[in-house]
Write an enzyme that holds these catalytic residues in place. Structure first.
Site, PDB file in Angstrom:
ATOM      1  N   TYR A 150      37.208  37.859  64.482  1.00 19.42           N
ATOM      2  CA  TYR A 150      36.370  38.349  65.583  1.00 19.42           C
ATOM      3  C   TYR A 150      37.000  39.610  66.152  1.00 19.42           C
ATOM      4  CZ  TYR A 150      33.860  38.412  70.070  1.00 19.42           C
ATOM      5  OH  TYR A 150      33.077  38.769  71.152  1.00 19.42           O
ATOM      6  N   ASP A 245      44.038  44.071  64.531  1.00 29.99           N
ATOM      7  CA  ASP A 245      43.472  43.644  65.808  1.00 29.99           C
ATOM      8  C   ASP A 245      44.423  42.592  66.389  1.00 29.99           C
ATOM      9  OD1 ASP A 245      42.176  42.612  67.943  1.00 29.99           O
ATOM     10  OD2 ASP A 245      40.270  42.230  66.912  1.00 29.99           O
ATOM     11  N   LYS A 273      43.881  40.925  76.185  1.00 27.76           N
ATOM     12  CA  LYS A 273      44.358  39.617  76.639  1.00 27.76           C
ATOM     13  C   LYS A 273      45.698  39.700  77.397  1.00 27.76           C
ATOM     14  CE  LYS A 273      41.085  37.155  73.966  1.00 27.76           C
ATOM     15  NZ  LYS A 273      40.547  37.385  72.645  1.00 27.76           N
TER      16      LYS A 273
HETATM   17  C1  LIG Z   1      39.265  38.216  72.354  1.00 30.47           C
HETATM   18  C2  LIG Z   1      39.300  39.088  71.156  1.00 30.47           C
HETATM   19  C3  LIG Z   1      38.560  40.284  71.083  1.00 30.47           C
HETATM   20  C4  LIG Z   1      37.563  40.683  72.127  1.00 30.47           C
HETATM   21  O1  LIG Z   1      38.152  40.908  73.370  1.00 30.47           O
HETATM   22  P1  LIG Z   1      37.206  40.872  74.689  1.00 30.47           P
HETATM   23  O2  LIG Z   1      38.152  41.275  75.777  1.00 30.47           O
HETATM   24  O3  LIG Z   1      36.713  39.473  74.808  1.00 30.47           O
HETATM   25  O4  LIG Z   1      36.123  41.847  74.481  1.00 30.47           O
HETATM   26  C5  LIG Z   1      38.738  41.092  69.981  1.00 30.47           C
HETATM   27  N1  LIG Z   1      39.583  40.749  68.997  1.00 30.47           N
HETATM   28  C6  LIG Z   1      40.298  39.604  69.020  1.00 30.47           C
HETATM   29  C7  LIG Z   1      41.227  39.295  67.906  1.00 30.47           C
HETATM   30  C8  LIG Z   1      40.164  38.735  70.090  1.00 30.47           C
HETATM   31  O5  LIG Z   1      40.837  37.575  70.074  1.00 30.47           O
END
Ligand SMILES: *Cc1c(COP(=O)(O)O)cnc(C)c1O
Length: 436
Positions: A150, A245, A273
């Site tokens: 994601y 990511d 995060k």
């Molecule tokens: C949570 C997450 C996102 C998206 O971040 P948001 O702040 O919710 O838009 C993108 N990549 C990874 C790996 C994530 O865990």
């Protein structure tokens, strides 16, 4: 009664009904609606340390931690102090501040591959912007991602794999034009050979390969030995940029992200995060020559009214200052390992096949007979059993994600007493789940 329908108390129910009148589905992000678990979500009144408190006055040991950011637990005094001090000085300027430079320097010094970094407001924004930058820097259009990873909800990433891995993808959400999805190719996680084949087939067309170096959005799935190294070699050979990511893994698995632990150097990295300590803050950065394509230095546009927001930056700096203490990650990782050992022992006692995984302060579990290595194997988990287990854990005061495709987290606030209480609850919940 081992389902989720009776978990929310009367106040939560009333509050959620009101939410449904004004907010689509009653939530501002879909997973919060408990569709996968069933029943109605708990509505939250407060968080303190390792505990989440719902409107009905019940307390839960929290392993969701706002989906990862709260590595210090809820309302850590140092973060709260930093926030109120920052608020006194003004909450937003839309002009440079010294604090954002401080945070940028912390990020760049922590992550081996990060020479420069741009602060944004969400992980979605970070990934979307990193992809635009990769396209600008390479002059190419295609992007390769992985099934089950994601990267936020930008159009380019909301795609499902085509029938074969070397085929272009199709939209995974209404509202994504097929023409946009056609620029994305999705491959199986942990399969570097598939990526090599796609790069060979679409020569000089692939701008970037984006990957969660540890996958945390299909449950927790670790990279196989050689997978990330294989991606690095393939990207270098074909002139595509490698994007890690690390929105979830950054400052979670350890101070320098997974790239520090695995020794693979991406061209660009996305963060989010933990770096915002629970406030809306994310970042993307990497090679200086690539970042030079960004406006105002170059022609690739990206901007934000609230980017580098003083409150978010203050919470991030305060959080990272605690994470930087000697032994921080070792201590949390060791304490979490005791939790996993306790869960494994409880599973063995009940004779239930439980696949556990840990990466630093992240963890995950699957009710599955064989190890989970990708999206296809994640879907072979025993979801009915998971549903009973999680419902029984809630009933015993343990808050786990209301979906079986999420990672779990651990924080500084989680004590050994919390670990022991969780293991006791799990022994009973697993016994209930065995009947399914
Ligand atoms: C949570 C997450 C996102 C998206 O971040 P948001 O702040 O919710 O838009 C993108 N990549 C990874 C790996 C994530 O865990």
């Amino acid at each position: 009664m081992s389902d989720a329908t009776s978990l929310a108390g009367p106040r939560s129910r009333r509050a959620f009904a009101a939410a449904c009148q004004w907010i689509p589905g009653g939530v501002n992000s879909p997973v919060r609606a408990w569709k996968r678990l069933g029943g109605q979500p708990l509505v939250i009144a407060a968080g303190r340390g390792s505990r989440l408190h719902d409107l009905d006055g019940r307390a839960y040991i929290d392993y969701v931690l706002s989906w990862g950011p709260l590595i210090l637990g809820h309302a850590h005094p140092r973060v709260v102090r930093a926030l109120s001090a920052a608020a006194e000085r003004g909450v937003s300027f839309g002009a440079p501040t010294e604090a954002e430079t401080r945070l940028a320097s912390v990020l760049c010094q922590a992550l081996p591959s990060m020479e420069q970094v741009r602060l944004v407001n969400s992980g979605t924004e970070a990934c979307m912007s990193a992809l635009r930058l990769a396209r600008a820097a390479t002059g190419r259009r295609l992007v390769i991602k992985f099934d089950g990873c994601y990267h936020g909800h930008a159009d380019a990433f909301l795609v499902a794999a085509g029938s074969g891995c070397a085929t272009l993808a199709t939209p995974d959400s209404a509202g994504v034009p097929p023409e946009i999805a056609a620029y994305t190719i999705s491959c199986p996680y942990n399969d570097a050979a598939a990526v090599e084949a796609v790069l060979a087939r679409y020569r000089r067309e692939v701008a970037a390969v984006i990957v969660e170096p540890v996958a945390g959005n299909m449950g927790l799935v670790l990279p196989r030995r050689g997978f990330l190294e294989g991606l690095r070699a393939a990207c270098t050979a074909h002139g595509a940029l490698l994007i890690f990511d690390e929105v979830m893994t950054g400052f979670r698995v350890g101070w320098g992200g997974w790239q520090q632990l695995c020794g693979v150097r991406p061209d660009l990295t996305c963060l989010g995060k933990v770096i915002g300590g629970g406030l809306p803050l994310a970042a993307y950065g990497g090679r200086r020559d690539v970042m030079a394509h960004l406006a105002p230095l170059g022609p690739c546009y990206q901007a934000g009214t609230l980017s580098g927001n003083p409150l978010a930056v203050a919470a991030g700096l305060a959080t990272l200052a605690v994470c930087a203490r000697a032994g921080f990650y070792q201590r949390l990782t060791a304490r979490l390992a005791r939790l996993l050992a306790g869960l494994q022992a409880a599973a063995a006692t009940t004779g239930i096949a439980l696949q556990l995984a840990q990466a630093g302060t992240m963890w995950g579990y699957f009710f599955a007979d064989a190890p989970v290595t990708d999206w296809a194997s994640a879907q072979r988990q025993h979801e009915a059993r998971w549903r009973v287990f999680v419902s029984e854990m809630y009933r015993r005061g343990v808050y786990l994600a209301p979906s079986p495709y999420e990672a779990a987290f651990f924080s500084l606030a989680h004590s050994l007493a919390d670990v022991r209480a969780t293991c006791r609850a799990a022994a009973e919940a697993l016994a209930a789940a065995r009947a399914v």
